[in-house]
Write an enzyme that holds these catalytic residues in place. Structure first.
Site, PDB file in Angstrom:
ATOM      1  N   THR A 244      -2.621   1.187  -4.591  1.00 58.18           N
ATOM      2  CA  THR A 244      -3.131   2.261  -3.749  1.00 58.18           C
ATOM      3  C   THR A 244      -4.494   2.753  -4.208  1.00 58.18           C
ATOM      4  OG1 THR A 244      -2.682   4.555  -3.037  1.00 58.18           O
ATOM      5  CG2 THR A 244      -1.718   3.867  -5.128  1.00 58.18           C
ATOM      6  N   ASN A 245      -5.455   2.825  -3.282  1.00 57.25           N
ATOM      7  CA  ASN A 245      -6.716   3.527  -3.530  1.00 57.25           C
ATOM      8  C   ASN A 245      -6.425   5.027  -3.549  1.00 57.25           C
ATOM      9  OD1 ASN A 245      -8.166   1.151  -3.509  1.00 57.25           O
ATOM     10  ND2 ASN A 245      -8.945   1.393  -1.423  1.00 57.25           N
ATOM     11  N   GLN A 246      -6.923   5.717  -4.565  1.00 56.29           N
ATOM     12  CA  GLN A 246      -6.699   7.160  -4.669  1.00 56.29           C
ATOM     13  C   GLN A 246      -8.044   7.878  -4.805  1.00 56.29           C
ATOM     14  OE1 GLN A 246      -3.646   9.137  -4.609  1.00 56.29           O
ATOM     15  NE2 GLN A 246      -3.204   7.241  -3.481  1.00 56.29           N
TER      16      GLN A 246
ATOM     17  N   ASP B 267       0.864  -1.170   0.000  1.00 52.97           N
ATOM     18  CA  ASP B 267       0.000   0.000   0.000  1.00 52.97           C
ATOM     19  C   ASP B 267       0.910   1.233   0.000  1.00 52.97           C
ATOM     20  OD1 ASP B 267      -2.336   1.539   0.206  1.00 52.97           O
ATOM     21  OD2 ASP B 267      -2.185   1.574   2.396  1.00 52.97           O
ATOM     22  N   ARG B 268       0.355   2.391  -0.332  1.00 53.96           N
ATOM     23  CA  ARG B 268       1.217   3.572  -0.428  1.00 53.96           C
ATOM     24  C   ARG B 268       1.132   4.459   0.808  1.00 53.96           C
ATOM     25  NH1 ARG B 268       0.278   8.555  -4.487  1.00 53.96           N
ATOM     26  NH2 ARG B 268      -0.551   9.391  -2.519  1.00 53.96           N
ATOM     27  N   ASP B 269       0.006   5.196   0.942  1.00 58.98           N
ATOM     28  CA  ASP B 269      -0.118   6.150   2.046  1.00 58.98           C
ATOM     29  C   ASP B 269      -0.180   5.413   3.377  1.00 58.98           C
ATOM     30  OD1 ASP B 269      -0.256   8.263   0.169  1.00 58.98           O
ATOM     31  OD2 ASP B 269      -2.407   7.919  -0.093  1.00 58.98           O
TER      32      ASP B 269
ATOM     33  N   ARG C 100     -10.897  -1.259  -6.463  1.00 65.03           N
ATOM     34  CA  ARG C 100     -10.855  -0.559  -5.173  1.00 65.03           C
ATOM     35  C   ARG C 100     -10.802  -1.570  -4.033  1.00 65.03           C
ATOM     36  NH1 ARG C 100     -11.218   4.120  -2.642  1.00 65.03           N
ATOM     37  NH2 ARG C 100     -12.277   4.183  -0.617  1.00 65.03           N
ATOM     38  N   LYS C 101      -9.743  -1.502  -3.253  1.00 67.41           N
ATOM     39  CA  LYS C 101      -9.628  -2.400  -2.106  1.00 67.41           C
ATOM     40  C   LYS C 101     -10.801  -2.154  -1.157  1.00 67.41           C
ATOM     41  CE  LYS C 101      -5.456  -0.772  -1.459  1.00 67.41           C
ATOM     42  NZ  LYS C 101      -4.116  -0.467  -0.919  1.00 67.41           N
TER      43      LYS C 101
END
Length: 414
Positions: free
Chosen positions: A281-283, A239-241, A339-340
Site C-alpha cells: 500500500t502507498n501511504q 492493495d489496501r485502501d 511507491r507504486k
C-alpha cells in the site's frame, strides 16, 4: 484474537533409534541449518501468534540454547524446561500459570499444513477445545477419531483396526479451563481428550492440508524430501485502501475501518488455499504529515484482529510512506522504488518470503497497481467493485488456480 501458541517438544523420539540419541526429535534437520521445529515456529509466527512457548524435556538444553529469548518475525520465543518426564498433559499442567484464556497447542513432531487462524476461530460455545482432524487411508498407526457433527465422540487406539478414517492432526485450540482436567503425569491424547469427548466438550474440524509426523525413520526421510518444496507458496498481493477497506480518504484510524464486501472472506479463502497474503500500500498520508507510521501500525493491528475473528490473516503489510510532494522532508523523493507504480514493495516481499511466482498475482483498484505487478513479473487484476471474493476467484482461475495440495500423509510431488 488468540496470540499464544505452545509447542510440545519434550519427547525422546525412541522410535527413531540412534537418530535422536544426541538430538531432540524436533531439532532434526530438514535441510542444512533448518530444523523441523524452525518450520513449525515460522508457521505460527506468520499466522500472527506472537507469544510462542516451547515445552522442552529430553535434551531440553539444546532447545533452550537455540530458541529461548529469540524473536521470529513479530513473535517472542520462550523455552520452559521440565526436569522429569510428565507426559503431554503433565507438561501442560506445569505451565498452567503461563496460559492465556485460549491458546493454540501443537505437537512438535508433526506438521499439518492448515490455516491456523481458522482453527482458532471455530465457535466454541461450552466446549473446552477444538482439534484439527485429518482423513488418512490407514488410521492404525495414529489411532482414529470419531466425529459426529462438530463433536468428537470417541478415540480409538493406535494399532487398532486398519482402514481409512479421521486422525488427530496434532493441532489444538484449547481453553485455559482445561488445566483443571490435567493430571500431574499423563497424556492429553490418551487420557484428557477421551474424557472431554465423553462429556461432549471437545470439537473437531476436518482439514485436508498436507500432514506428516517425523516419528519414524521413513517419515523423517519423507519430510526431508517434501517439506522444503511445500514451504514455497504462491502469493496474493493486495492493495489496501479500496481493496480491503473502504477508502475514506487517508484512512488511518481504527474506528474508521470499514471492510469492502467479502474482503475478509477473500483473505480467508487465500489462507485456506495455502497462499501467502501480502498487503502492498502507498501511504501518502504519512508523507503529508496527516498521520504517523505508528498510527498506520495501529490500523493494521485492528485489521489483523478483525481478520482473525473470521479465521483469516495477512502474512505481512508492506507500505511506502514516500511521495514526490511530501511535506515531511525526509519522505520527499521524486520516484521512490517502493511507491507504486514502481514494484519495490512486491520485490521486497519476494526476497523476504519463499514465494512461488507461478500462481501468484496482485489485485488493485488503480492502473498504478497493475503496472507495479507487471514490473515485478506478476499478473495484476483490477477490482471494480462488488464482492472482492469474486475477484479473487477470477484471479485464481486466470492463474490456473491455487497450488495443488500434496496428497496423503506420506506422499509428495515427485
Amino acid at each position: 484474537m488468540i496470540k499464544q501458541a505452545i509447542f510440545l517438544v519434550g519427547g525422546a523420539g525412541t522410535r527413531l533409534g540412534s537418530i535422536t540419541r544426541s538430538t531432540p526429535k524436533p531439532l532434526l534437520e530438514l535441510a542444512p541449518g533448518t530444523a523441523f521445529l524452525d518450520l513449525l515456529i515460522d508457521e505460527a509466527a506468520r499466522h500472527g501468534f506472537t507469544d510462542i512457548l516451547l515445552l522442552s524435556g529430553y535434551l531440553g538444553g539444546q532447545v533452550e540454547q537455540r530458541y529461548h529469548g529469540r524473536r521470529v518475525r513479530d513473535s517472542r520465543l520462550r523455552v520452559l524446561r521440565e526436569e522429569e518426564p510428565a507426559g503431554t498433559a503433565g507438561a501442560l499442567r506445569r505451565v498452567s500459570a503461563e496460559l492465556d484464556p485460549w491458546f493454540l497447542l501443537a505437537n512438535g513432531d508433526s506438521f499439518f499444513d492448515i490455516n491456523l487462524r481458522r482453527l482458532a476461530s471455530v465457535p466454541r460455545g461450552s466446549a473446552l477445545g477444538c482439534l484439527a482432524l485429518r482423513h488418512v487411508q490407514d488410521t492404525s498407526r495414529f489411532g482414529g477419531v470419531t466425529l459426529e457433527g462438530d463433536r468428537i465422540v470417541d478415540f480409538s487406539e493406535k494399532r487398532g483396526e486398519r482402514g481409512p478414517g479421521l486422525i488427530n492432526g496434532g493441532l489444538y485450540c484449547l481453553s485455559r479451563e482445561i488445566q483443571d482436567r490435567l493430571p500431574a503425569i499423563g497424556s492429553l491424547e490418551g487420557q484428557v481428550f477421551p474424557s472431554l469427548a465423553r462429556e461432549g466438550l471437545l470439537l473437531g474440524i476436518e482439514q485436508s492440508g498436507y500432514f506428516i509426523d517425523i516419528g519414524l525413520p521413513e517419515s523423517l526421510d519423507q519430510a526431508r524430501r517434501c517439506l522444503p518444496q511445500l514451504m514455497t507458496r504462491p502469493a496474493a498481493f493486495l492493495d489496501r485502501d479500496g481493496i480491503l477497506n473502504v477508502d475514506h480518504g487517508y484512512t488511518h484510524r481504527p474506528e474508521d475501518l470499514t471492510w469492502i464486501p467479502e474482503a475478509r472472506e477473500a483473505v480467508r479463502d487465500l489462507n485456506d488455499a495455502g497462499y501467502f497474503v501480502f498487503v502492498v500500500t502507498n501511504q501518502a498520508g504519512i508523507a503529508h504529515g496527516f498521520y504517523t507510521e505508528a498510527a498506520m501500525d495501529d490500523f493494521h493491528a485492528e485489521m489483523a484482529r478483525q481478520l482473525a475473528d473470521v479465521g483469516a490473516h495477512v502474512d505481512a503489510f508492506y507500505h511506502c510512506p514516500y511521495h514526490p510532494e511530501a511535506s515531511v522532508a525526509r519522505l520527499k523523493t521524486p520516484a521512490h522504488a517502493d511507491r507504486k507504480p514502481n514494484p519495490g514493495m512486491i520485490l521486497r516481499a519476494l526476497r523476504d518470503w519463499p514465494v512461488r511466482p507461478a500462481g501468484s498475482f496482485l489485485i488493485g483498484d488503480r492502473d498504478t497497481d497493475i503496472e507495479a505487478a507487471s514490473r515485478a513479473g506478476l499478473p495484476g487484476y483490477l477490482y471494480r467493485g462488488g464482492s472482492l471474493r469474486m475477484t479473487v476467484n477470477q484471479a485464481w482461475a486466470a492463474c490456473a488456480g491455487p497450488r495443488p495440495k500434496l496428497g496423503g500423509e506420506l506422499t509428495c510431488a515427485s
